[in-house]
Design a protein around this motif. Sequence first.
Motif, PDB file in Angstrom:
ATOM      1  N   TYR A 153      82.605  45.232 -49.568  1.00 40.81           N
ATOM      2  CA  TYR A 153      82.391  45.998 -48.338  1.00 40.81           C
ATOM      3  C   TYR A 153      82.382  45.001 -47.180  1.00 40.81           C
ATOM      4  O   TYR A 153      81.758  43.947 -47.268  1.00 40.81           O
ATOM      5  N   SER A 154      83.063  45.333 -46.093  1.00 39.43           N
ATOM      6  CA  SER A 154      83.066  44.436 -44.936  1.00 39.43           C
ATOM      7  C   SER A 154      83.250  45.228 -43.642  1.00 39.43           C
ATOM      8  O   SER A 154      83.548  46.420 -43.664  1.00 39.43           O
ATOM      9  N   ALA A 155      83.067  44.537 -42.539  1.00 34.51           N
ATOM     10  CA  ALA A 155      83.282  45.068 -41.183  1.00 34.51           C
ATOM     11  C   ALA A 155      82.581  46.400 -40.931  1.00 34.51           C
ATOM     12  O   ALA A 155      83.200  47.343 -40.435  1.00 34.51           O
ATOM     13  N   GLU A 157      80.645  49.188 -39.022  1.00 38.88           N
ATOM     14  CA  GLU A 157      80.508  49.521 -37.604  1.00 38.88           C
ATOM     15  C   GLU A 157      79.727  50.817 -37.457  1.00 38.88           C
ATOM     16  O   GLU A 157      79.938  51.758 -38.216  1.00 38.88           O
ATOM     17  N   SER A 171      81.483  53.335 -40.109  1.00 33.25           N
ATOM     18  CA  SER A 171      82.712  53.019 -40.834  1.00 33.25           C
ATOM     19  C   SER A 171      82.624  51.610 -41.405  1.00 33.25           C
ATOM     20  O   SER A 171      81.827  50.784 -40.954  1.00 33.25           O
ATOM     21  N   LEU A 172      83.442  51.335 -42.409  1.00 33.05           N
ATOM     22  CA  LEU A 172      83.522  50.015 -43.006  1.00 33.05           C
ATOM     23  C   LEU A 172      84.825  49.899 -43.765  1.00 33.05           C
ATOM     24  O   LEU A 172      85.490  50.899 -44.031  1.00 33.05           O
ATOM     25  N   ASP A 173      85.166  48.671 -44.098  1.00 35.40           N
ATOM     26  CA  ASP A 173      86.361  48.415 -44.900  1.00 35.40           C
ATOM     27  C   ASP A 173      85.933  48.208 -46.346  1.00 35.40           C
ATOM     28  O   ASP A 173      84.925  47.549 -46.616  1.00 35.40           O
ATOM     29  N   VAL A 174      86.679  48.775 -47.288  1.00 40.02           N
ATOM     30  CA  VAL A 174      86.426  48.591 -48.716  1.00 40.02           C
ATOM     31  C   VAL A 174      87.674  47.973 -49.324  1.00 40.02           C
ATOM     32  O   VAL A 174      88.765  48.511 -49.171  1.00 40.02           O
ATOM     33  N   SER A 175      87.496  46.825 -49.988  1.00 42.69           N
ATOM     34  CA  SER A 175      88.624  46.135 -50.621  1.00 42.69           C
ATOM     35  C   SER A 175      88.382  46.005 -52.114  1.00 42.69           C
ATOM     36  O   SER A 175      87.277  45.664 -52.545  1.00 42.69           O
ATOM     37  N   THR A 177      88.683  43.788 -54.944  1.00 42.29           N
ATOM     38  CA  THR A 177      88.874  42.341 -55.102  1.00 42.29           C
ATOM     39  C   THR A 177      89.093  41.942 -56.560  1.00 42.29           C
ATOM     40  O   THR A 177      89.187  40.768 -56.881  1.00 42.29           O
TER      41      THR A 177
END
Length: 198
Positions: A153-155, A157, A171-175, A177
């Motif tokens: 989880y990153s960024a 907001e 909101s957030l970014d999910v990658s 990995t």
Amino acid sequence: DPHEKAVEAAENSDAAVVVVGLNGELVQESFDRHHIEMPRAQQELIEAVHKVNPNTVVVVVSGSPLPAKSFDDVPGILQAWYAGQAQGTAIADVLFGDYNPGGKLSQTYYRSTKQLPPFTEYNIIQANHTYQYLEEEPMFPFGHGLSYTDFKYSAPEVTASAGLGEKVRVSLDVSNTGNRKGDEVVQLYVHDKEAAVK
């Protein structure tokens, strides 16, 4: 020994799958269980099989959390719930890695009946009950779930702080990995810890 055949099969196998759970005799509309723990005979089966085969996976078929002390030791647990006529195929797909599970627990998985308040205590705040107020460590918390891959989880907001009646956007970014395809369920729960009225 009632588990002799299972132990013998587990000893001669690369891995063991123990399927446990509740049936219609133990789960009925007009019948309440006296405790939430898995029936002792099933716990003993898990322990006996795991003792001879460290690669033991437990599949739990039940409509509610069914804790067992042996869950602290086994390398894999699949909570299958009651999934209908294709349940066997779905479980096999997960166990053999053909499907990557991504579900999250919809209930707190308490360690034992001792972690629950008295049955007649309806004030969940006073009783320190549910995932919001439980102070002890549960066996598995509400929302717990594992996958065959990893997610980052990153960024994160959050739009400006909310006033009465205003909407807030989170909101957030999910990658992904890891090395496998998979889905992730992002969960966010909010409540006011200092509300005038609880």
